[in-house]
Design an enzyme around this catalytic site. Sequence first.
Site, PDB file in Angstrom:
ATOM      1  N   HIS A  99       0.845  -1.198   0.000  1.00  0.00           N
ATOM      2  CA  HIS A  99       0.000   0.000   0.000  1.00  0.00           C
ATOM      3  C   HIS A  99       0.872   1.236   0.000  1.00  0.00           C
ATOM      4  CE1 HIS A  99       0.755  -1.223   4.158  1.00  0.00           C
ATOM      5  NE2 HIS A  99       0.766   0.060   4.456  1.00  0.00           N
ATOM      6  N   HIS A 101       1.032   5.344   1.110  1.00  0.00           N
ATOM      7  CA  HIS A 101       0.473   6.382   1.994  1.00  0.00           C
ATOM      8  C   HIS A 101       0.505   7.729   1.276  1.00  0.00           C
ATOM      9  CE1 HIS A 101       0.768   4.145   5.941  1.00  0.00           C
ATOM     10  NE2 HIS A 101       1.634   3.441   5.233  1.00  0.00           N
TER      11      HIS A 101
HETATM   12  P1  AMP Z   1       2.240   0.333   7.194  1.00  0.00           P
HETATM   13  O1  AMP Z   1       2.978   0.594   8.473  1.00  0.00           O
HETATM   14  O2  AMP Z   1       2.860   1.034   6.025  1.00  0.00           O
HETATM   15  O3  AMP Z   1       1.987  -1.145   6.956  1.00  0.00           O
HETATM   16  O4  AMP Z   1       0.839   1.056   7.378  1.00  0.00           O
HETATM   17  C1  AMP Z   1      -0.334   0.395   7.729  1.00  0.00           C
HETATM   18  C2  AMP Z   1      -1.390   1.479   7.888  1.00  0.00           C
HETATM   19  O5  AMP Z   1      -2.652   0.845   7.816  1.00  0.00           O
HETATM   20  C3  AMP Z   1      -1.320   2.233   9.223  1.00  0.00           C
HETATM   21  O6  AMP Z   1      -1.149   3.633   8.965  1.00  0.00           O
HETATM   22  C4  AMP Z   1      -2.670   1.928   9.860  1.00  0.00           C
HETATM   23  O7  AMP Z   1      -3.209   3.023  10.563  1.00  0.00           O
HETATM   24  C5  AMP Z   1      -3.537   1.570   8.656  1.00  0.00           C
HETATM   25  N1  AMP Z   1      -4.654   0.678   8.941  1.00  0.00           N
HETATM   26  C6  AMP Z   1      -4.645  -0.488   9.601  1.00  0.00           C
HETATM   27  N2  AMP Z   1      -5.870  -1.041   9.626  1.00  0.00           N
HETATM   28  C7  AMP Z   1      -6.688  -0.196   8.943  1.00  0.00           C
HETATM   29  C8  AMP Z   1      -8.070  -0.200   8.619  1.00  0.00           C
HETATM   30  N3  AMP Z   1      -8.886  -1.196   8.996  1.00  0.00           N
HETATM   31  N4  AMP Z   1      -8.565   0.848   7.911  1.00  0.00           N
HETATM   32  C9  AMP Z   1      -7.758   1.842   7.526  1.00  0.00           C
HETATM   33  N5  AMP Z   1      -6.447   1.908   7.796  1.00  0.00           N
HETATM   34  C10 AMP Z   1      -5.916   0.905   8.501  1.00  0.00           C
END
Ligand code: AMP
Length: 136
Positions: A99, A101
């Site tokens: 993903h 950001h």
């Molecule tokens: P990463 O550290 O790059 O894997 O980022 C994962 C991101 O996913 C974090 O910023 C979380 O806040 C976000 N996240 C986790 N679960 C959800 C969810 N159910 N809906 C939206 N964002 C999420």
Amino acid sequence: MADCIFCKIALGEIPCAKIYEDDLVLSFLDINPINPGHTLVLPKKHYTTLLEIDPDVLEACVLASQKIAKAIYTGVKADGLNFLQNNFRAAGQLIDHVHFHLIPRYENDGFLTAWPGRQYPSGEMESTLKKIVAEL
Ligand code: AMP
Ligand code: ZN
């Protein structure tokens, strides 16, 4: 992937605050934003990291990200915007579904206040360059 939360969101099994969707790409608000409007962009299909995503899907994610970035930047009247992507735990990846950001930024918002760049010791830049280029 049965245990992947982002696959479940892509399948509609878990709700999200949806920003954008097309055949390949889904985008929704991050549930724990750095700033309001912090958005995630991801392929609907499961890939773990940037290293294995198919090029056509990556292209779709990046093009969607640019479109969404413009909407975020204007919509929440940001001063700046980060386009970030984490791979593997050592780089801060918590969800193992690739993903991107999109983070709206404001002057003095306190995020990423330091970029602790260092100098290469003598000869290390050249040796590092060789190691990487040899893998291309
Ligand atoms: P990463 O550290 O790059 O894997 O980022 C994962 C991101 O996913 C974090 O910023 C979380 O806040 C976000 N996240 C986790 N679960 C959800 C969810 N159910 N809906 C939206 N964002 C999420
Ligand atoms: Zn997944």
